[in-house]
Structures are given as structure tokens and as C-alpha cells.
Design an enzyme around this catalytic site. Structure first.
Site, PDB file in Angstrom:
ATOM      1  N   THR A 124       0.858  -1.192   0.000  1.00 41.55           N
ATOM      2  CA  THR A 124       0.000   0.000   0.000  1.00 41.55           C
ATOM      3  C   THR A 124       0.894   1.241   0.000  1.00 41.55           C
ATOM      4  O   THR A 124       1.692   1.431   0.917  1.00 41.55           O
ATOM      5  CB  THR A 124      -0.899  -0.016   1.249  1.00 41.55           C
ATOM      6  OG1 THR A 124      -1.653  -1.228   1.221  1.00 41.55           O
ATOM      7  CG2 THR A 124      -1.844   1.174   1.265  1.00 41.55           C
ATOM      8  N   ASN A 217      -9.604   1.197   2.260  1.00 39.88           N
ATOM      9  CA  ASN A 217      -9.302   1.170   3.694  1.00 39.88           C
ATOM     10  C   ASN A 217      -9.896   2.375   4.416  1.00 39.88           C
ATOM     11  O   ASN A 217     -10.357   2.256   5.554  1.00 39.88           O
ATOM     12  CB  ASN A 217      -7.788   1.080   3.919  1.00 39.88           C
ATOM     13  CG  ASN A 217      -7.300  -0.357   3.878  1.00 39.88           C
ATOM     14  OD1 ASN A 217      -8.089  -1.271   3.701  1.00 39.88           O
ATOM     15  ND2 ASN A 217      -6.014  -0.558   4.023  1.00 39.88           N
ATOM     16  N   CYS A 269      -2.694  -2.060   9.261  1.00 48.23           N
ATOM     17  CA  CYS A 269      -3.139  -1.418   8.012  1.00 48.23           C
ATOM     18  C   CYS A 269      -4.023  -0.204   8.231  1.00 48.23           C
ATOM     19  O   CYS A 269      -3.609   0.916   7.928  1.00 48.23           O
ATOM     20  CB  CYS A 269      -3.869  -2.431   7.144  1.00 48.23           C
ATOM     21  SG  CYS A 269      -2.762  -3.699   6.544  1.00 48.23           S
TER      22      CYS A 269
HETATM   23  C1  UDX Z   1      -7.741  -4.502   6.584  1.00 45.10           C
HETATM   24  C2  UDX Z   1      -8.680  -4.511   5.368  1.00 45.10           C
HETATM   25  O1  UDX Z   1      -9.905  -5.129   5.729  1.00 45.10           O
HETATM   26  C3  UDX Z   1      -8.025  -5.247   4.220  1.00 45.10           C
HETATM   27  O2  UDX Z   1      -8.855  -5.216   3.082  1.00 45.10           O
HETATM   28  C4  UDX Z   1      -6.700  -4.595   3.920  1.00 45.10           C
HETATM   29  O3  UDX Z   1      -6.024  -5.293   2.895  1.00 45.10           O
HETATM   30  C5  UDX Z   1      -5.822  -4.540   5.153  1.00 45.10           C
HETATM   31  O4  UDX Z   1      -6.511  -3.902   6.219  1.00 45.10           O
HETATM   32  P1  UDX Z   1      -7.064  -6.272   8.455  1.00 45.10           P
HETATM   33  O5  UDX Z   1      -6.127  -5.231   8.988  1.00 45.10           O
HETATM   34  O6  UDX Z   1      -6.608  -7.675   8.337  1.00 45.10           O
HETATM   35  O7  UDX Z   1      -7.559  -5.838   7.004  1.00 45.10           O
HETATM   36  O8  UDX Z   1      -8.325  -6.269   9.429  1.00 45.10           O
HETATM   37  P2  UDX Z   1      -9.895  -6.008   9.350  1.00 45.10           P
HETATM   38  O9  UDX Z   1     -10.594  -7.295   9.350  1.00 45.10           O
HETATM   39  O10 UDX Z   1     -10.225  -5.050   8.301  1.00 45.10           O
HETATM   40  O11 UDX Z   1     -10.117  -5.328  10.783  1.00 45.10           O
HETATM   41  C6  UDX Z   1      -9.470  -4.109  11.097  1.00 45.10           C
HETATM   42  C7  UDX Z   1      -9.803  -3.663  12.488  1.00 45.10           C
HETATM   43  O12 UDX Z   1     -11.135  -3.177  12.550  1.00 45.10           O
HETATM   44  C8  UDX Z   1      -9.697  -4.740  13.576  1.00 45.10           C
HETATM   45  O13 UDX Z   1      -9.072  -4.182  14.715  1.00 45.10           O
HETATM   46  C9  UDX Z   1     -11.143  -5.088  13.854  1.00 45.10           C
HETATM   47  O14 UDX Z   1     -11.320  -5.552  15.169  1.00 45.10           O
HETATM   48  C10 UDX Z   1     -11.824  -3.743  13.648  1.00 45.10           C
HETATM   49  N1  UDX Z   1     -13.247  -3.839  13.297  1.00 45.10           N
HETATM   50  C11 UDX Z   1     -13.632  -4.485  12.166  1.00 45.10           C
HETATM   51  C12 UDX Z   1     -14.203  -3.262  14.136  1.00 45.10           C
HETATM   52  O15 UDX Z   1     -13.868  -2.671  15.160  1.00 45.10           O
HETATM   53  N2  UDX Z   1     -15.517  -3.340  13.785  1.00 45.10           N
HETATM   54  C13 UDX Z   1     -15.934  -3.968  12.660  1.00 45.10           C
HETATM   55  O16 UDX Z   1     -17.131  -3.989  12.418  1.00 45.10           O
HETATM   56  C14 UDX Z   1     -14.967  -4.557  11.830  1.00 45.10           C
END
Ligand code: UDX
Length: 441
Positions: A124, A217, A269
Site C-alpha cells: 500500500t 481502507n 493497516c
Molecule cells: C484490513 C482490510 O480489511 C483489508 O482489506 C486490507 O487489505 C488490510 O486492512 P485487516 O487489517 O486484516 O484488514 O483487518 P480487518 O478485518 O479489516 O479489521 C481491522 C480492524 O477493525 C480490527 O481491529 C477489527 O477488530 C476492527 N473492526 C472491524 C471493528 O472494530 N468493527 C468492525 O465492524 C470490523
């Protein structure tokens, strides 16, 4: 058709991409400067927790399609398709992304390219980076104009990395429209199996491809902060954010996913990507367009403070001398990643208020100890809850979602439970005599 591919960087992104490209039938060389990581990968071991990845890695190491090296010379000789999967962390003390690792791949690889080559960036990066990297690669490479840099952003989620790589929602490819050559054709060959599944394939210019990733993102972060802002309002109004999310989520235009209120987003991320996006927008004169992301970031960080306040309230106004059990340290379940994890950050803050904090996480203990060595660590959820004045559920691992009051009620000192992920059944806990508190309900 199988292609010879080199993947630079063997972290979450690179290791997953390398293993999955081998799984698609290609011959793959994973390249990294970290000898310890390479040794593990060569032995078929994944240096982090990612469900399903070890099987794919091991299978393809065993069948010889996947190898690893520290040698750029070997990579340049072996492959004519290169993927950049190195990290772009946040710069220390700044919002902007640190592009050192991305630049260093080009600086090391390009001078060795003496045949037509395509370099696909997956990391990214701030919009405009790919163009600069392409110019630099052509300048350095003996093959000159025969070297192309294209951008193929990665959208994988930790915990679902293999599935997201082999069956993504879409494949996005940015090509240098001033001198388009082979990149699109090569991508079609590399991803032939995916395209056969009719996965949408969007070919665009470099800048748009880079922006697709940061915009995605930013949208996800905004969605989470939106519902967390609603949680603040619900708390003030005596309403329930979980029911509110269910109800608005039925509208297909809104959708229920990513509307879980709680302690907010963390990880390697979303937090750094929205900050880098704001920084880049400022540099290109579009800062006003993204000022809302600062509020998204603020709302998110406020959740952590709110959690500390709630903990203080339930133990009677002061955390000093209390014992607090923290269930969950990873930034989300099914991961051992603790980068910018709300759970660990909250545990650390509570300890600073004079509590003795005991943390338990099914997978993230070692990583947690490395960055927060002074916290207490337990070997099970019930051990963490021993003598606790309050139990905080901060990562929604299945094991914690299924926790029953009877499992811990005899060992705690105070029957207080705070559900930082709104993943427990309030009635179950209240009817067992617990003081249950959720966020926004
Ligand atoms: C994210 C993006 O989803 C992905 O597409 C990108 O390539 C990288 O960043 P990731 O970091 O693996 O992926 O986690 P993700 O599942 O998106 O969750 C991110 C954060 O948001 C976590 O801390 C999760 O607990 C939080 N979250 C997620 C919430 O607090 N509420 C939600 O409803 C969803």
C-alpha cells in the site's frame, strides 16, 4: 501457463502471495533480507499465525514450486515477473508512510534486470509512488524501457489471507498508460485461474490503482468509526448500538458488515493507511477532501480512552490497586498480530493507572510480551481472571464469546464484565448476577 515469479518481502503480504502464486502452479522465489524468516519459511513454517497458510506453504515447498532466497541476483536471473510485497509502515512521529523498503527493492533489483521484466507493486503506497518507481527502475535497469512497473494492490485481511488471495473480491491493476506494454497480459496469465472464476478484473492507470486501495481502507475505517460515533450517542441516550446496527444494516445500501461497535480498529493497516492518505492528500493539495479522516481517527482512538474510563467506573472510581483481567491482545481474532492493537493499548493504559493487569490471548502472547513486557500474562482465560475486580473482553476470540459466567464466577473478586467488542450476551451475564457493560448499549 506457469510463470517464474519473484516475491520481495515475506511478511503477511509477501509470504501469503508467494505461497498462493505457487498454489496456482507458478514457480516462485520468495526474497527477503531477514535470514531467520527465510530459514523458517524454507522449512515450511509460517513465522506468524495465519489459518490455512502453513498447509499451502508446506505443500508448495515440498513439491519444489516455492523456494526462498536472500539473493537479488538469483531472483533477477530466475524470474521476469516480480512482485513487491514489503511493508510501508507509518514514519516515526509523522502521518506519512515510510517508503524506504519499497524504494530499496527497486534500487537493488532494477540494476540486475537485463531482460524484459514486469514489476507488480502490491504494497500500500501513497498515490504517485508507482510512477516514480517505474521511472527509477527504467533508469537503473540494463534492460531500460523493457522494464515496467505496474500496481496491483492487495486487499487481503489477516485471518483470511489465503482465501482473499486465491478468491479475492476483485483484481485491480494499474498500468503506466504512457507506455503500456506487457503488464496486463502478464497479469492475465498469472491470475488466469482467478479470472476463469469471473472475479472482476479492473485495469486502470497507476494513480487510480493506488487510490483504490487507500480509498477502500479509508471507507472501512470510516464505517467502523461511524458506528462507534453512534455508540457514543447511544450511551448518552440510553439506546443500544447493536440493535441500531442490525436495523440500519438491513438496508442493502448500508449493509451490516463492518458495523460492529467496540474498542475500534487497529492492526498494521487501517490506522497507518488513513494517516498516510491524509498526509499524501496534503502534499498534492487535496487536504480538505480528507479532513474527515482525522475525525475518523479521533473517534477510533477515543474508544480506547472510553474503555479505560468504563473500567475505572465499574471498579468504584479508581483503578489503583485493582486487578484487571484482559481477555484478548491481538488486534482482531484469528491473528497473532498486535500492531496498534486496541486491546493491548488499553491494557497498557490501565496498568499506568495503577492496576495489576493480567492478559490472556490464545495466539498473541509472544508478540504481546515483546512490546509490553511489563504487563502480566496468563496461560488461560481463567488464570487471567483469578482475583479480578473486572474482566475486559477486548478481542472477540470464539473462546471468549463462548465464555460462561459459571467458568469464572468463583475465581473473580468482583462480578464486573466489560464487553469491548459487544460479542457477549448481556442477558446471560446479568441473569447470573454480573454487572455487564457493553460499549454503546
Ligand atoms: C484490513 C482490510 O480489511 C483489508 O482489506 C486490507 O487489505 C488490510 O486492512 P485487516 O487489517 O486484516 O484488514 O483487518 P480487518 O478485518 O479489516 O479489521 C481491522 C480492524 O477493525 C480490527 O481491529 C477489527 O477488530 C476492527 N473492526 C472491524 C471493528 O472494530 N468493527 C468492525 O465492524 C470490523
Amino acid at each position: 501457463m506457469n510463470t517464474r515469479i519473484a516475491v520481495f518481502g515475506t511478511g503477511y503480504l509477501g509470504a501469503t502471495h508467494a505461497a498462493c502464486m505457487a498454489e496456482l502452479g507458478h514457480e516462485v522465489l520468495g526474497v527477503d533480507v531477514d535470514a531467520a524468516k527465510l530459514a523458517k519459511l524454507e522449512a515450511g513454517e509460517v513465522p506468524f499465525y495465519e489459518p490455512g497458510l502453513e498447509e499451502v506453504l508446506k505443500k508448495n515447498v515440498d513439491n519444489g514450486r516455492l523456494r526462498f532466497t536472500a539473493s537479488y541476483e538469483e531472483a533477477a536471473q530466475f524470474a521476469d515477473v516480480h512482485f513487491i510485497g514489503v511493508g510501508t509502515p507509518q514514519k516515526k512521529g509523522e502521518f506519512a508512510a515510510d517508503l524506504t523498503y519499497v524504494h530499496s527493492v527497486i534500487e537493488s533489483l532494477a540494476p540486475l534486470l537485463n531482460k524484459p521484466s514486469v514489476i507488480f507493486g502490491k504494497s500500500t503506497v501513497p498515490v504517485g509512488t508507482a510512477q516514480i518507481l517505474g521511472e527509477r527502475a527504467r533508469e537503473l535497469a540494463p534492460a531500460g524501457d523493457q522494464v515496467e512497473v505496474a500496481w496491483n494492490p492487495e486487499f487481503l485481511r489477516e485471518g483470511y489471507a489465503v482465501k482473499d488471495t486465491l478468491h479475492p473480491d476483485r483484481v485491480v491493476l494499474g498500468i503506466d498508460k504512457t507506455s503500456p506494454r506487457r503488464a496486463e497480459q502478464v497479469a492475465r496469465e498469472v491470475y488466469a485461474d482467478l479470472l476463469d472464476e469471473n472475479i472482476p478484473f479492473i485495469v486502470t492507470d497507476l494513480a487510480t490503482a493506488e487510490l483504490v486501495k487507500t480509498a477502500a481502507n479509508a471507507f472501512l475505517a470510516t464505517k467502523i468509526s461511524f458506528i462507534n460515533a453512534m455508540a457514543e450517542v447511544c450511551e448518552a441516550a440510553g439506546a443500544d448500538v447493536t440493535t441500531l446496527a442490525d436495523a440500519i444494516g438491513h438496508d442493502a445500501r448500508i449493509g451490516r458488515r463492518f458495523l460492529n461497535a467496540g474498542v475500534g480498529f487497529g492492526g498494521g493497516c487501517l490506522p497507518k493507511d488513513i494517516r498516510a492518505f491524509m498526509a499524501r492528500a496534503g502534499e498534492i493539495g487535496a487536504d480538505e477532501a480528507l479532513t474527515f479522516l482525522r475525525e475518523v481517527d479521533n473517534i477510533n482512538m477515543r474508544r480506547r480512552t472510553r474503555m479505560v474510563e468504563l473500567a475505572r467506573n465499574v471498579v468504584g472510581g479508581s483503578l489503583l490497586g485493582t486487578r484487571i483481567a484482559v481477555l484478548g491482545a491481538a488486534f482482531k481474532p484469528n491473528s497473532d498480530d498486535v500492531r496498534d492493537s486496541p486491546a493491548l493499548n488499553i491494557a497498557g493504559q490501565i496498568q499506568l493507572h495503577g492496576s495489576s493487569v493480567n492478559v490472556y490471548d490464545p495466539k498473541a502472547m509472544d508478540n504481546s510480551r515483546k512490546i509490553f513486557p511489563t504487563l502480566g500474562y496468563s496461560t488461560s482465560a481463567s488464570e487471567a481472571c483469578q482475583g479480578a475486580d473486572a474482566v475486559l473482553v477486548l478481542t472477540e476470540w470464539k473462546e471468549f464469546r463462548e465464555l460462561k459466567p459459571a467458568q469464572i464466577e468463583k475465581i473473580v473478586r468482583g462480578k464486573n464484565i466489560i464487553d469491548g467488542r459487544n460479542c457477549l450476551d448481556p442477558e446471560l451475564w446479568r441473569s447470573a448476577g454480573w454487572n455487564y457493560r457493553g460499549l454503546g448499549r
